[in-house]
Design an enzyme around this catalytic site. Structure first.
Site, mmCIF file in Angstrom:
data_model
loop_
_atom_site.group_PDB
_atom_site.id
_atom_site.type_symbol
_atom_site.label_atom_id
_atom_site.label_comp_id
_atom_site.label_asym_id
_atom_site.label_seq_id
_atom_site.Cartn_x
_atom_site.Cartn_y
_atom_site.Cartn_z
ATOM 1 N N ARG A 17 0.649 -9.522 11.422
ATOM 2 C CA ARG A 17 1.088 -8.707 10.294
ATOM 3 C C ARG A 17 2.548 -8.316 10.450
ATOM 4 O O ARG A 17 3.013 -7.968 11.526
ATOM 5 C CB ARG A 17 0.226 -7.451 10.176
ATOM 6 C CG ARG A 17 -1.247 -7.749 9.996
ATOM 7 C CD ARG A 17 -2.083 -6.506 9.950
ATOM 8 N NE ARG A 17 -1.787 -5.696 8.780
ATOM 9 C CZ ARG A 17 -2.408 -4.544 8.512
ATOM 10 N NH1 ARG A 17 -3.319 -4.082 9.347
ATOM 11 N NH2 ARG A 17 -2.111 -3.865 7.436
ATOM 12 N N ASP A 74 -13.689 1.871 2.840
ATOM 13 C CA ASP A 74 -13.877 1.337 4.190
ATOM 14 C C ASP A 74 -14.733 2.240 5.065
ATOM 15 O O ASP A 74 -15.351 1.775 6.023
ATOM 16 C CB ASP A 74 -12.519 1.123 4.869
ATOM 17 C CG ASP A 74 -11.859 -0.170 4.441
ATOM 18 O OD1 ASP A 74 -12.509 -0.964 3.726
ATOM 19 O OD2 ASP A 74 -10.692 -0.396 4.813
ATOM 20 N N ARG A 116 0.825 -1.215 0.000
ATOM 21 C CA ARG A 116 0.000 0.000 0.000
ATOM 22 C C ARG A 116 0.861 1.268 0.000
ATOM 23 O O ARG A 116 0.551 2.231 -0.717
ATOM 24 C CB ARG A 116 -0.945 0.001 1.203
ATOM 25 C CG ARG A 116 -1.977 1.118 1.178
ATOM 26 C CD ARG A 116 -2.824 1.128 2.444
ATOM 27 N NE ARG A 116 -3.597 -0.080 2.597
ATOM 28 C CZ ARG A 116 -4.867 -0.211 2.196
ATOM 29 N NH1 ARG A 116 -5.467 0.785 1.609
ATOM 30 N NH2 ARG A 116 -5.502 -1.337 2.392
ATOM 31 N N ALA A 164 -10.126 -3.217 -1.508
ATOM 32 C CA ALA A 164 -9.579 -2.072 -2.250
ATOM 33 C C ALA A 164 -10.244 -1.944 -3.611
ATOM 34 O O ALA A 164 -10.525 -0.837 -4.080
ATOM 35 C CB ALA A 164 -8.064 -2.224 -2.406
#
Length: 331
Positions: A166, A240, A85, A253
């Site tokens: 993550r 979102d 991103r 996305a």
């Protein structure tokens, strides 16, 4: 194209906000805040070609990765592509007009003035004015709270009862831990967006060294309390901020880009020349709500199949694959 006598403020500069800005070049925009993270997108039959403006499409092409395992570069009829991103945003920013940008702002409130202008007040004491506001400020959206009251259940996301570890793992480390095929058979190629705790065929112990020291993130969405409406007056939310989805479909996305493309096309219509047309455009944008909510609910369902929580599917790999394939090819 006829000139536009109105200004649109884009709140936040994530994927939805920046792609919306690229598609809406004829109107004037301001945005606040940049975020960096990892994103994944699943694309079918070049569908992003029609949603991206030329600058955004070029930015995506520069940083996209395909699945690194050749036989899995197309899965369930869709090409597997992903981007980091932060890199994608960096490329988008390069072709976004600097003079239309205000950075480092945090929205406090939106007030309509007597002359009809919308005044955006920021926490640093500054303000901006516009004729319309598009909130692209993510899952914890401030703009959402101006469409429904902050006390309304849909003003805030709820936990999906899933979580993810993550972090960035070097390819060599990943290969050593779980083998080359599982490492390269990843949606983002050189970036693994989320390492979900596997179920069934994969041994959790294989992932121990990769998960150690990684941040654990609870996954939130708007499945249980969806927004009843995506706009109020001349204020709307997309991405979102409107329909926060869990990542199990790999389409969050992509749907945000669809949202931004539709609003941009509506605002660019030659019949919409003044601020009076903005509310009618946003009312038309409401057609997105059913499709967006389908994604949120279906993604929650797919996440439950991954961990064997659907009784009629259980941990049967073939049934899981078939369910995901059918949902992945729906229009």
């Amino acid at each position: 194209m006829p000139s536009k006598s109105f200004e649109i403020a884009i709140v936040d500069g994530g994927i939805a906000g920046l792609t919306h800005g690229h598609r809406s070049a004829p109107t004037q925009h301001r945005r606040a805040n940049l975020r960096a993270d990892v994103a994944a997108m699943e694309t079918c039959d070049g569908e992003l070609d029609g949603s991206f403006g030329p600058g955004a499409k070029s930015a995506f092409s520069k940083v996209t990765n395909t699945n690194g395992w050749l036989s899995k570069q197309t899965v369930c009829g869709c090409a597997q592509q992903g981007v980091h991103r932060a890199r994608f945003l960096d490329e988008l920013v390069k072709v976004f007009p600097v003079d239309k940008t205000q950075l480092g702002k945090r929205l406090q409130n939106i007030v309509e003035r007597e002359d009809g202008k919308l005044v955006l007040n920021f926490t640093d004491g500054t303000s901006a004015e516009a004729d319309g506001v598009i909130g692209c400020d993510g899952i914890h959206s401030r703009v959402r709270g101006f469409i429904v009251d902050e006390s309304h259940p849909s003003a805030h996301p709820s936990c999906s009862h899933k979580y993810a570890y993550r972090g960035i793992v070097q390819m060599e480390t990943d290969i050593e831990a779980i083998g080359e095929e599982k490492t390269r058979n990843s949606l983002a190629g050189q970036v693994r967006p989320c390492a979900y705790l596997p179920n069934g065929r994969w041994e959790i112990s294989q992932y121990g060294s990769l998960l150690r020291g990684r941040k654990q993130w609870a996954i939130f969405d708007t499945c249980e309390n969806p927004l009843p409406i995506f706009f109020k007056g001349r204020i709307a939310v997309i991405g979102d901020a409107a329909q926060a989805t869990s990542p199990h479909h790999g389409n969050g996305a992509g749907f945000a880009i669809e949202d931004s493309a539709l609003i941009a096309e509506l605002l660019a219509d030659e019949l919409v020349r003044t601020s009076r047309g903005i509310e009618a455009d946003l009312a038309t944008y409401e057609v997105r709500r059913d499709r967006d909510q389908w994604l949120v609910e279906s993604s929650r369902f797919v996440g439950n199949t991954h961990v064997g929580l659907i009784p009629e599917i259980g941990t049967d790999y073939n049934k899981i694959h078939q369910e995901i394939k059918e949902r992945g090819t729906l229009p």
